[in-house]
Design an enzyme around this catalytic site. Structure first.
Site, mmCIF file in Angstrom:
data_model
loop_
_atom_site.group_PDB
_atom_site.id
_atom_site.type_symbol
_atom_site.label_atom_id
_atom_site.label_comp_id
_atom_site.label_asym_id
_atom_site.label_seq_id
_atom_site.Cartn_x
_atom_site.Cartn_y
_atom_site.Cartn_z
ATOM 1 N N HIS A 161 0.865 -1.185 0.000
ATOM 2 C CA HIS A 161 0.000 0.000 0.000
ATOM 3 C C HIS A 161 0.896 1.227 0.000
ATOM 4 O O HIS A 161 1.881 1.282 0.724
ATOM 5 C CB HIS A 161 -0.883 -0.006 1.253
ATOM 6 N N SER A 163 -6.585 4.287 9.003
ATOM 7 C CA SER A 163 -7.302 4.165 7.735
ATOM 8 C C SER A 163 -6.663 3.063 6.881
ATOM 9 O O SER A 163 -7.344 2.169 6.362
ATOM 10 C CB SER A 163 -7.250 5.524 7.015
HETATM 11 N N1 URA Z 1 -4.314 6.366 2.246
HETATM 12 C C1 URA Z 1 -5.364 5.836 2.921
HETATM 13 O O1 URA Z 1 -5.869 4.789 2.558
HETATM 14 N N2 URA Z 1 -5.839 6.497 3.974
HETATM 15 C C2 URA Z 1 -5.316 7.668 4.423
HETATM 16 O O2 URA Z 1 -5.777 8.211 5.400
HETATM 17 C C3 URA Z 1 -4.229 8.199 3.705
HETATM 18 C C4 URA Z 1 -3.738 7.526 2.623
#
Ligand code: URA
Length: 410
Positions: free
Chosen positions: A82, A183
């Site tokens: 990610h 998040s």
């Molecule tokens: N990417 C995400 O998925 N959430 C965030 O808060 C910032 C970047």
């Protein structure tokens, strides 16, 4: 329990307990608590922060707010990567096939772009016919048969994050380190990968602007991973300038193909090799140097490139029909000197204004528009040299001055 009391407690700098966190996450997800109260709570979190226990509880409450992806039907160790988001970041398009070519299963859910950053799903949808929605069984079957499937995040995966993120986006509370950590990690836990690599982007084009914040984010995400039995590794990488030369959906797919084909040697290709080597090392339990040799081999034998074409074919895409705009504007330098900076944020906004991104979730994007940088930071330029080419459409809005202003030439 009342949301009013929870807001007041956080406003005054106290830690919220597990029940209070679950109360506001569940109440907001179901629509029982209105946006204005959650906005106030987010701002209180922004200023007061969260301790470790709160971050762990918030992550789990958000991961449990919807369905969990069941990957138990996939054999082998599942890895995921990610990125915290950047301009021109097409690494997922390269990494997925690279890792899958080395027999490591990639069951990836990605997002769309918002604001000045792009999203992997929009990029894949620039390939005519490519379906970013697959029935769950087909998704699992494709990963088992071809080692890779790449789809959009389902509506019910961590829905609390989806709603909270949209609210953070319009209440100036995106840039909270605990909220970013929670998040990302809630989605990763809900999507059930065994091992997770997080690419923390640092610089003017990224959410994170200081190394101190990047290191704090890294530490929190590793702690969340440890607490929930997921191996998390992080890498902090540069996002001062756009990543690679192409920005915009079809253009980024073309650049990803060039990297997989071994045709480009630059910061982007080095980053892709670094991240793939880390993923392979995590999945196979080998040293990163050994993993790197395997990755380089997958590039030189074209195994990684062929895996990308296989992914496209298995999800219905026709790469030969990929289109970039025929309307191309050359932007030429009006000074001479050395390029000191290409502002990633400005270029991201420019790409959006050309039509490659959205201002709101409902906006339609034009996959064929974008920017190709013809020069990099450190290059010498003369008056009249082409700095970049804009691929535009009739609705694109830009001025030559604003494009020139994104290049700092001294
Ligand atoms: N990417 C995400 O998925 N959430 C965030 O808060 C910032 C970047």
């Amino acid at each position: 329990m009342r949301i009013y009391d929870i807001i007041m407690k956080k406003r005054d700098g106290y830690a919220l307990d597990k029940e209070e966190i679950e109360f506001f996450v569940n109440g907001f997800t179901k629509g029982d608590i209105p946006d204005y109260q959650i906005s106030a709570l987010l701002m209180a979190i922004y200023f007061s922060g969260m301790n470790e226990e709160e971050t762990l509880n918030l992550t789990m409450a958000m991961a449990n707010s919807g369905d969990r992806l069941d990957l138990s039907g996939i054999k082998g160790i599942k890895v995921d990567k990610h990125s915290t988001g950047g301009v021109g970041d097409k690494t997922s398009l390269v990494l997925g096939p690279m890792v899958a070519a080395l027999d490591v299963p990639v069951a990836k859910m990605s997002g769309r772009g918002l604001g000045h950053t792009g999203g992997t799903i929009d990029k894949l949808e620039s390939i005519p016919g490519f379906s970013t929605v697959l029935p769950e069984q087909k998704f699992i079957d494709n990963v088992n048969k071809y080692k890779i499937a790449l789809v959009g995040q389902t509506a019910n995966l961590a829905p609390a994050d989806k709603k909270l993120y949209a609210l953070r986006d319009v209440t100036a509370t995106v840039e909270s380190i605990p909220l970013i950590a929670v998040s990302i990690m809630s989605k990763k836990i809900a999507s059930n990968a065994d091992k997770i690599l997080i690419d923390i982007k640092l610089g003017s084009g990224a959410l994170i602007k200081t190394r101190e914040d990047a290191e704090r984010l890294s530490e929190i995400m590793i702690k969340i991973g440890n607490a929930y039995k997921r191996e998390v590794r992080t890498v902090i990488t540069n996002m001062e300038a756009p990543l690679g030369n192409n920005i915009g959906n079809s253009l980024e797919v073309l650049e990803a193909i060039n990297i997989l084909d071994g045709k480009e040697q630059n910061y982007l290709s080095e980053l892709c090799i670094l991240l793939s080597s880390k993923l392979i090392s995590m999945a196979k339990g080998v040293e990163e140097q050994t993993a790197k040799m395997m990755v380089l081999d997958a590039i030189s034998t074209k195994a990684a490139l062929n895996k990308f074409y296989e992914l496209v074919k298995r999800q219905g895409g026709d790469i030969s029909s990929l289109k970039t705009s025929d309307d191309i504007v050359e932007i030429r330098s009006v000074t001479s000197g050395e390029i000191k900076e290409i502002n990633a944020y400005d270029i991201g906004i420019l790409a959006r204004n050309l039509g490659a991104g959205r201002l709101s979730k409902e906006d339609e994007i034009d996959h064929s528009v974008g920017i190709v940088l013809e020069k990099s930071v450190g290059d010498k330029v003369n008056i009249g040299d082409i700095l970049c080419k804009l691929y535009v459409n009739k609705k694109s809005t830009y001025t030559v001055k604003e494009v020139l202003d994104s290049f700092v030439i001294e």
